[in-house]
Design an enzyme around this catalytic site. Structure first.
Site, PDB file in Angstrom:
ATOM      1  N   GLY A 133       0.835  -1.198   0.000  1.00  8.99           N
ATOM      2  CA  GLY A 133       0.000   0.000   0.000  1.00  8.99           C
ATOM      3  C   GLY A 133       0.865   1.241   0.000  1.00  8.99           C
ATOM      4  O   GLY A 133       2.065   1.173   0.323  1.00  8.99           O
ATOM      5  N   GLN A 167       2.890   9.878   1.890  1.00 11.72           N
ATOM      6  CA  GLN A 167       4.243   9.322   1.927  1.00 11.72           C
ATOM      7  C   GLN A 167       5.116   9.828   0.780  1.00 11.72           C
ATOM      8  O   GLN A 167       6.345   9.728   0.854  1.00 11.72           O
ATOM      9  CB  GLN A 167       4.196   7.792   1.876  1.00 11.72           C
ATOM     10  CG  GLN A 167       3.597   7.174   3.120  1.00 11.72           C
ATOM     11  CD  GLN A 167       3.472   5.672   2.977  1.00 11.72           C
ATOM     12  OE1 GLN A 167       2.529   5.169   2.397  1.00 11.72           O
ATOM     13  NE2 GLN A 167       4.445   4.934   3.499  1.00 11.72           N
ATOM     14  N   CYS A 206       6.169  -0.417   7.395  1.00  8.75           N
ATOM     15  CA  CYS A 206       5.809   0.811   6.672  1.00  8.75           C
ATOM     16  C   CYS A 206       6.997   1.252   5.830  1.00  8.75           C
ATOM     17  O   CYS A 206       8.130   1.259   6.316  1.00  8.75           O
ATOM     18  CB  CYS A 206       5.446   1.915   7.668  1.00  8.75           C
ATOM     19  SG  CYS A 206       4.950   3.460   6.884  1.00  8.75           S
ATOM     20  N   LEU A 207       6.721   1.618   4.590  1.00 10.90           N
ATOM     21  CA  LEU A 207       7.795   2.071   3.698  1.00 10.90           C
ATOM     22  C   LEU A 207       8.432   3.352   4.220  1.00 10.90           C
ATOM     23  O   LEU A 207       9.563   3.669   3.851  1.00 10.90           O
ATOM     24  CB  LEU A 207       7.237   2.299   2.279  1.00 10.90           C
ATOM     25  CG  LEU A 207       6.749   1.030   1.565  1.00 10.90           C
ATOM     26  CD1 LEU A 207       6.050   1.389   0.257  1.00 10.90           C
ATOM     27  CD2 LEU A 207       7.896   0.053   1.324  1.00 10.90           C
ATOM     28  N   HIS A 265      -4.095   1.253   8.017  1.00 11.36           N
ATOM     29  CA  HIS A 265      -2.738   1.808   8.042  1.00 11.36           C
ATOM     30  C   HIS A 265      -2.628   3.008   7.092  1.00 11.36           C
ATOM     31  O   HIS A 265      -2.081   4.049   7.456  1.00 11.36           O
ATOM     32  CB  HIS A 265      -1.760   0.683   7.665  1.00 11.36           C
ATOM     33  CG  HIS A 265      -0.334   1.077   7.512  1.00 11.36           C
ATOM     34  ND1 HIS A 265       0.662   0.660   8.370  1.00 11.36           N
ATOM     35  CD2 HIS A 265       0.301   1.859   6.584  1.00 11.36           C
ATOM     36  CE1 HIS A 265       1.825   1.163   7.978  1.00 11.36           C
ATOM     37  NE2 HIS A 265       1.638   1.891   6.893  1.00 11.36           N
ATOM     38  N   GLU A 266      -3.187   2.858   5.889  1.00 14.65           N
ATOM     39  CA  GLU A 266      -3.095   3.943   4.890  1.00 14.65           C
ATOM     40  C   GLU A 266      -3.957   5.140   5.289  1.00 14.65           C
ATOM     41  O   GLU A 266      -3.540   6.295   5.104  1.00 14.65           O
ATOM     42  CB  GLU A 266      -3.513   3.445   3.498  1.00 14.65           C
ATOM     43  CG  GLU A 266      -2.748   2.255   2.937  1.00 14.65           C
ATOM     44  CD  GLU A 266      -1.248   2.367   3.005  1.00 14.65           C
ATOM     45  OE1 GLU A 266      -0.724   3.490   3.112  1.00 14.65           O
ATOM     46  OE2 GLU A 266      -0.586   1.314   2.983  1.00 14.65           O
ATOM     47  N   HIS A 276      -2.132   7.329   7.629  1.00 14.54           N
ATOM     48  CA  HIS A 276      -1.162   8.225   6.973  1.00 14.54           C
ATOM     49  C   HIS A 276      -1.831   9.544   6.576  1.00 14.54           C
ATOM     50  O   HIS A 276      -1.234  10.618   6.708  1.00 14.54           O
ATOM     51  CB  HIS A 276      -0.591   7.582   5.710  1.00 14.54           C
ATOM     52  CG  HIS A 276       0.581   6.661   5.938  1.00 14.54           C
ATOM     53  ND1 HIS A 276       1.756   7.076   6.521  1.00 14.54           N
ATOM     54  CD2 HIS A 276       0.758   5.354   5.634  1.00 14.54           C
ATOM     55  CE1 HIS A 276       2.615   6.059   6.566  1.00 14.54           C
ATOM     56  NE2 HIS A 276       2.034   4.990   6.032  1.00 14.54           N
TER      57      HIS A 276
HETATM   58  O1  GNR Z   1       4.149  -2.612   2.460  1.00 17.62           O
HETATM   59  C1  GNR Z   1       3.538  -2.507   3.528  1.00 17.62           C
HETATM   60  N1  GNR Z   1       3.261  -3.617   4.253  1.00 17.62           N
HETATM   61  C2  GNR Z   1       2.399  -3.633   5.338  1.00 17.62           C
HETATM   62  C3  GNR Z   1       2.388  -4.767   6.136  1.00 17.62           C
HETATM   63  C4  GNR Z   1       1.533  -4.856   7.216  1.00 17.62           C
HETATM   64  C5  GNR Z   1       0.683  -3.803   7.499  1.00 17.62           C
HETATM   65  C6  GNR Z   1       0.692  -2.657   6.724  1.00 17.62           C
HETATM   66  C7  GNR Z   1       1.548  -2.580   5.642  1.00 17.62           C
HETATM   67  S1  GNR Z   1       1.543  -1.154   4.652  1.00 17.62           S
HETATM   68  C8  GNR Z   1       3.152  -1.169   4.017  1.00 17.62           C
HETATM   69  C9  GNR Z   1       3.313  -0.086   2.955  1.00 17.62           C
HETATM   70  C10 GNR Z   1       3.130   1.265   3.591  1.00 17.62           C
HETATM   71  O2  GNR Z   1       3.943   1.800   4.305  1.00 17.62           O
HETATM   72  N2  GNR Z   1       1.994   1.862   3.383  1.00 17.62           N
HETATM   73  O3  GNR Z   1       1.735   3.047   3.975  1.00 17.62           O
HETATM   74 NI    NI Z   2       2.938   3.114   5.766  1.00 16.55          NI
END
Ligand code: GNR
Ligand code: NI
Length: 169
Positions: free
Chosen positions: A46, A51, A91-92, A133-134, A137
């Site tokens: 995601g 980001q 998270c990236l 999670h997104e 952000h």
């Molecule tokens: O790549 C991602 N893997 C992930 C794994 C478990 C829960 C959430 C994520 S999101 C993350 C990519 C990211 O940072 N999205 O904002």
């Molecule tokens: Ni993230």
């Protein structure tokens, strides 16, 4: 298409609250394509516009094994369903760290698609976790905010050190 630079924690820009999108234009669709390219390249499941330093309410997701199920959510609105569970998150914007976070295991999301059409989707499992999670952000929130301040401080120090080393090399 283009790869976009991803902001890293503790960059304060990641704390910006994203603004609603008022019009779904070709310019926005170009950004969506670039975000997918960036997400697949990373690789991640995601990516939120926040980001890549674009503070608009837009997320892209693909949780499929085959990396061929792109999902776009513009102005997503979440309804939390189900029960609270723990799931490992990464998270990236927080590279190299994976920690357990409490999330609900089922959600309902209403958003616009890349054509500006409204849709509603129910999700569970990894997709439900990723959407939560997104959406965080977009409100300037990161998964490290759910950890103890001790863990968060450790992660912050290590990432600041890493970024300093990268800047000097
Ligand atoms: O790549 C991602 N893997 C992930 C794994 C478990 C829960 C959430 C994520 S999101 C993350 C990519 C990211 O940072 N999205 O904002
Ligand atoms: Ni993230």
């Amino acid at each position: 298409m283009a790869l976009l630079p991803i902001l890293h924690y503790p960059d304060p820009k990641l704390r910006t609250k994203a603004k609603p999108i008022t019009e779904v234009t070709d310019t926005l669709r170009k950004l969506i394509d670039d975000m997918f390219e960036t997400m697949y390249d990373a690789p991640g499941i995601g990516l939120a516009a926040s980001q890549v330093d674009v503070h608009k309410r837009l997320i892209v997701i693909d949780v499929s094994e085959t990396r061929d199920e792109p999902n776009v959510y513009i102005n997503p609105e979440l309804e939390l369903l189900g029960t609270v569970m723990q799931a490992e998150e990464g998270c990236l914007s927080v590279p190299g760290y994976y920690e357990a976070v409490e999330r609900v295991d089922r959600i309902k999301v209403t958003a616009l698609d890349r054509n500006g059409e409204s849709f509603t989707q129910e999700a569970s499992g990894l997709l439900a976790v990723c959407i939560q999670h997104e959406c965080d952000h977009l409100d300037g929130k990161l998964f490290v905010d759910y950890l103890s301040s001790l863990k968060r401080t450790r992660i912050k120090k290590k990432l600041v050190k890493l970024q300093r080393q990268q800047a000097h090399s």
